[in-house]
Design an enzyme around this catalytic site. Structure first.
Site, PDB file in Angstrom:
ATOM      1  N   ASP A  14       0.826  -1.207   0.000  1.00  0.00           N
ATOM      2  CA  ASP A  14       0.000   0.000   0.000  1.00  0.00           C
ATOM      3  C   ASP A  14       0.866   1.265   0.000  1.00  0.00           C
ATOM      4  O   ASP A  14       1.978   1.266   0.529  1.00  0.00           O
ATOM      5  CB  ASP A  14      -0.915  -0.031   1.242  1.00  0.00           C
ATOM      6  CG  ASP A  14      -2.082   0.919   1.114  1.00  0.00           C
ATOM      7  OD1 ASP A  14      -2.380   1.370  -0.011  1.00  0.00           O
ATOM      8  OD2 ASP A  14      -2.709   1.230   2.148  1.00  0.00           O
ATOM      9  N   ASN A  62     -11.114  -2.457  -5.068  1.00  0.00           N
ATOM     10  CA  ASN A  62     -10.337  -1.561  -5.937  1.00  0.00           C
ATOM     11  C   ASN A  62     -11.017  -1.344  -7.297  1.00  0.00           C
ATOM     12  O   ASN A  62     -10.695  -0.395  -8.008  1.00  0.00           O
ATOM     13  CB  ASN A  62      -8.898  -2.066  -6.136  1.00  0.00           C
ATOM     14  CG  ASN A  62      -8.016  -1.899  -4.912  1.00  0.00           C
ATOM     15  OD1 ASN A  62      -7.101  -2.673  -4.682  1.00  0.00           O
ATOM     16  ND2 ASN A  62      -8.276  -0.864  -4.104  1.00  0.00           N
TER      17      ASN A  62
END
Ligand code: IPE
Ligand code: IPE
Ligand code: MG
Length: 254
Positions: A14, A62
């Protein structure tokens, strides 16, 4: 030394977007750099002798990102797999992808299949891309399969569910690393993380490197994994060679 290594490392990669944004660049620039770091970490883990490496590459959620970013990520993934295929074979790494793969564009699916096929005889590290993956969706899939097979309620246990999860046959992650300082799982490995050691580093994924990985591994070595037991029991187990899931005999009531 190898004994203290996690058998299965899973990484929530991330911070790509933030890394690019602080440089005044488009988020996609961060993804490009992130893909390069992923390649380096795959090689580093393989050289260390890690048996399983799972990379959280794209979550079920996502898909909700702007179309432009999703398209860029899909194209990047496709190119990355095509380019890395020969390297994976050279390093004896077996590749697989888990997730709702039917949601992927055909171009990505083709590369996923070609890479899985090309590396199928590799016997070294097992590399898993969690792609279009969601932990809740994984559990729902397992439950659906139990229902579809008509498995009676009294036969539903941990093993029955595990054998229907996308990770069937794999051991649970011993160590989950999340970069960028966020302390959440974001729908990753909800079932499989029950007893994982979770290491969070503020480092953004594009800045992640081997020294960061070594820090996580050192931290992992200091963990005492009790799986619900007490420290005294663990010590006793070690000296008697008892297995972890062996239920201890209860002392008779006083
Ligand atoms: C991780 O980086 C890559 C994916 C989720 C695909 P992000 O894109 O989430 O970067 P941040 O968290 O916005 O910085
Ligand atoms: C998790 O990161 C997914 C991947 C790293 C592939 P996100 O950036 O999507 O997670 P949230 O939205 O911050 O929880
Ligand atoms: Mg993020």
């Amino acid at each position: 030394m190898k004994k203290q290594l996690p058998q299965h490392i899973a990484i929530i990669m991330d911070g790509n977007g933030r890394w690019a944004e602080v440089r005044g660049r488009n988020r996609t620039f961060g993804h490009l750099r992130g893909a390069r770091v992923a390649r380096e970490m795959i090689e580093a883990c393989s050289e260390l002798g890690i048996e399983n490496l799972t990379l959280y590459t794209f979550s079920s959620e996502n898909w909700l990102r702007p179309l432009e970013e999703v398209s860029f990520l899909m194209a990047l993934l496709s190119r990355h797999l095509k380019r890395e295929r020969a390297n994976l074979v050279k390093n004896n790494i077996q590749f697989q992808a888990i997730g709702e793969l039917s949601r992927l564009p055909q171009s990505v699916l083709d590369e996923v299949e070609a890479t899985t096929e090309a590396t199928s005889a590799c016997t070294g590290m097992k590399l898993t891309f969690a792609l279009s993956y969601g932990g809740r969706q994984d559990i729902i899939g397992a439950v659906k399969s139990l229902v579809a097979e008509g498995v009676p309620a009294d036969q539903i246990d941990e093993a029955a569910i595990e054998s229907r999860l996308l990770t069937k046959g794999m051991c649970d992650p011993d160590l989950i690393i999340r970069t960028s300082g966020e302390s959440r799982l974001s729908n990753f490995f909800l079932w499989q993380s029950a007893y994982s050691e979770i290491y969070i580093t503020p480092t953004l994924w594009p800045n992640y490197d081997e020294s960061e990985l070594n820090k996580a591994l050192e931290w992992y070595r200091t963990r005492e994994r009790r799986f619900g037991r007490t420290t005294a029991q663990l010590n006793q187990q070690k000296s008697s060679g008892q297995k972890r899931d062996q239920v201890p005999e209860l002392a008779p009531p006083q």
